[in-house]
Design a protein around this motif. Structure first.
Motif, mmCIF file in Angstrom:
data_model
loop_
_atom_site.group_PDB
_atom_site.id
_atom_site.type_symbol
_atom_site.label_atom_id
_atom_site.label_comp_id
_atom_site.label_asym_id
_atom_site.label_seq_id
_atom_site.Cartn_x
_atom_site.Cartn_y
_atom_site.Cartn_z
ATOM 1 N N ARG B 20 0.655 -1.154 0.086
ATOM 2 C CA ARG B 20 0.056 0.039 0.091
ATOM 3 C C ARG B 20 0.793 1.213 0.100
ATOM 4 N NH1 ARG B 20 -2.783 -2.476 4.014
ATOM 5 N NH2 ARG B 20 -2.387 -0.946 5.694
ATOM 6 N N ASP B 21 1.828 1.256 0.938
ATOM 7 C CA ASP B 21 2.727 2.348 1.067
ATOM 8 C C ASP B 21 3.517 2.682 -0.340
ATOM 9 O OD1 ASP B 21 3.503 1.725 4.631
ATOM 10 O OD2 ASP B 21 1.919 2.706 3.375
ATOM 11 N N SER B 24 1.129 3.928 -2.971
ATOM 12 C CA SER B 24 0.644 5.445 -2.679
ATOM 13 C C SER B 24 2.046 6.321 -2.851
ATOM 14 C CB SER B 24 0.607 5.459 -0.876
ATOM 15 O OG SER B 24 -0.774 4.783 -0.598
ATOM 16 N N ARG B 28 1.955 9.245 -6.026
ATOM 17 C CA ARG B 28 2.082 10.595 -5.633
ATOM 18 C C ARG B 28 3.103 11.219 -6.379
ATOM 19 N NH1 ARG B 28 3.913 10.204 -0.424
ATOM 20 N NH2 ARG B 28 2.112 9.104 -0.010
ATOM 21 N N ARG B 35 -5.831 6.486 -2.570
ATOM 22 C CA ARG B 35 -6.216 6.315 -1.412
ATOM 23 C C ARG B 35 -6.071 4.751 -1.106
ATOM 24 N NH1 ARG B 35 -12.013 7.907 1.991
ATOM 25 N NH2 ARG B 35 -11.107 6.957 3.865
ATOM 26 N N ALA B 36 -5.438 4.448 0.150
ATOM 27 C CA ALA B 36 -5.262 3.261 0.349
ATOM 28 C C ALA B 36 -6.121 2.538 1.307
ATOM 29 C CB ALA B 36 -3.695 3.143 0.947
#
Lengths: 204, 204
Positions: B20-21, B24, B28, B35-36
């Motif tokens: 997820r990170d 994300s 970005r 959005r996670a």
DNA sequence: TTCCACACTGCGGTTATCCACAATTGAGGG
DNA sequence: CCCTCAATTGTGGATAACCGCAGTGTGGAA
């Protein structure tokens, strides 16, 4: 020998004779007209753009693979639905084929009923596509018969403009607009601007 | 907090926080709003039918799988494009998802650029779909404002019939046809039968 | 009862569309 | 030179579409 341009045929393309025979037999028992090809090259050499039906295409073949055959068909503008059969497929291959427009992608051994269902759906899809192509061809033929001026007036008619406005924009008399308008309707085989609009409405 | 109904968001649904990170951060750096969500359940609980954007959906998750989540979204009428990510996909799973309408199906590890490309295409697809939905909603709203009689007359107008013929068929006066016709044009926001035909032309 | 929405109609007048009949001009090809 | 096609135009007459103004009747809700 059925004519593939008018009789829809399911083309079985597989270098394994046992598979060809088994599928030919299966389709015969289900009243699905079929023709078998021992290689992708043979099939491609015979293929014509006006054929109707669908293609059951094995991926792994000795010389030209099913995927290479598919690419060649796409380059030639093939519209027959293509159903891939494979014993050793992987995800990117399957995803890639489907995104290129393959109709389906099945793994061997394939269930007889499932395959026949897919083929029947593919044949129906092809029939719909064919009907749509014929309509579009008819429209295109009619449009090609219009003179440049007639075409110009037609666009303005389709924009909902009055004859008087069209005459002003084109610097011609209203009588001339009427003549062009009448000839457009005649050539396009419609009786009113509504019918013309519906005949030429954009379709996805 | 961006509002997903108006700002297109790429929703990352994966129970692996590292993934997820990473995603994300990737989005970005590419100016893709994201959005996670740590689980399919969380995402589904929040999902709204008017959200814009796309969904990057992991298949293998602890509780509800990505495929189950996808099925639930379809049942709810989801229109966001869905991009599947998987570390262990198989062909029937991939084919099945795509045929149910998934936008793409990618295997991990996935190339950053490839993923961003797919997401950008998905977002564009969603935008086009949204524009089309809004047009259709406007048309539907206008159609819903017609009285039954107005709707009836409209169908005959669209069939290209003269007012006189419509009057005969409905056993009413020509003046009444004119009144209904005029009110149909007004409510549908058009000035002529041509515009009406174009507004209501069938679309696939 | 009153009000409103819907459906309907007639009259008179205006504008828009359609077309038969007739004709001219210009360009291109045989 | 002759023919065909495309573009153009005018006249006169007919039909179609549009609409302001005025009005009636029915059913349902307040």
């Amino acid at each position: 020998m059925s004519n593939p341009a008018t009789t829809p045929l399911t083309h079985i393309v597989d270098d394994d004779e046992a598979i060809r025979d088994a599928l030919s037999w299966l389709f015969r028992t289900r009243n699905v007209a079929a023709r078998a090809w021992a290689s992708a090259e043979d099939f491609l050499a015979a293929w014509q753009p006006d054929w109707q039906g669908c293609i059951v295409l094995d991926i792994r073949m000795r010389e030209m693979s099913g995927l290479e055959c598919f690419d060649a068909l796409l380059e030639r503008g093939n519209t027959l639905p293509v159903i891939f059969l494979t014993g050793h497929g992987d995800v990117p291959m399957a995803v890639g084929a489907l995104k290129k427009g393959a109709f389906d992608f099945l793994e061997k051994p394939v269930d007889d009923n499932a395959l026949v269902d897919v083929v029947i759906r593919a044949l129906a899809t092809n029939a719909r596509h064919q009907a749509n192509q014929e309509t579009q061809a008819t429209v295109a033929t009619r449009l090609a018969q219009l003179t440049p001026r007639e075409h110009e007036v037609m666009q303005l008619v389709l924009a909902g403009k009055f004859n008087k406005v069209i005459a002003d924009e084109l610097n011609i008399s209203m009588r001339t607009v009427e003549v062009h308008r009448s000839r457009v309707f005649e050539k396009m085989g419609v009786r009113s601007a509504v019918e013309l609009a519906q005949l030429l409405s954009p379709r996805d």
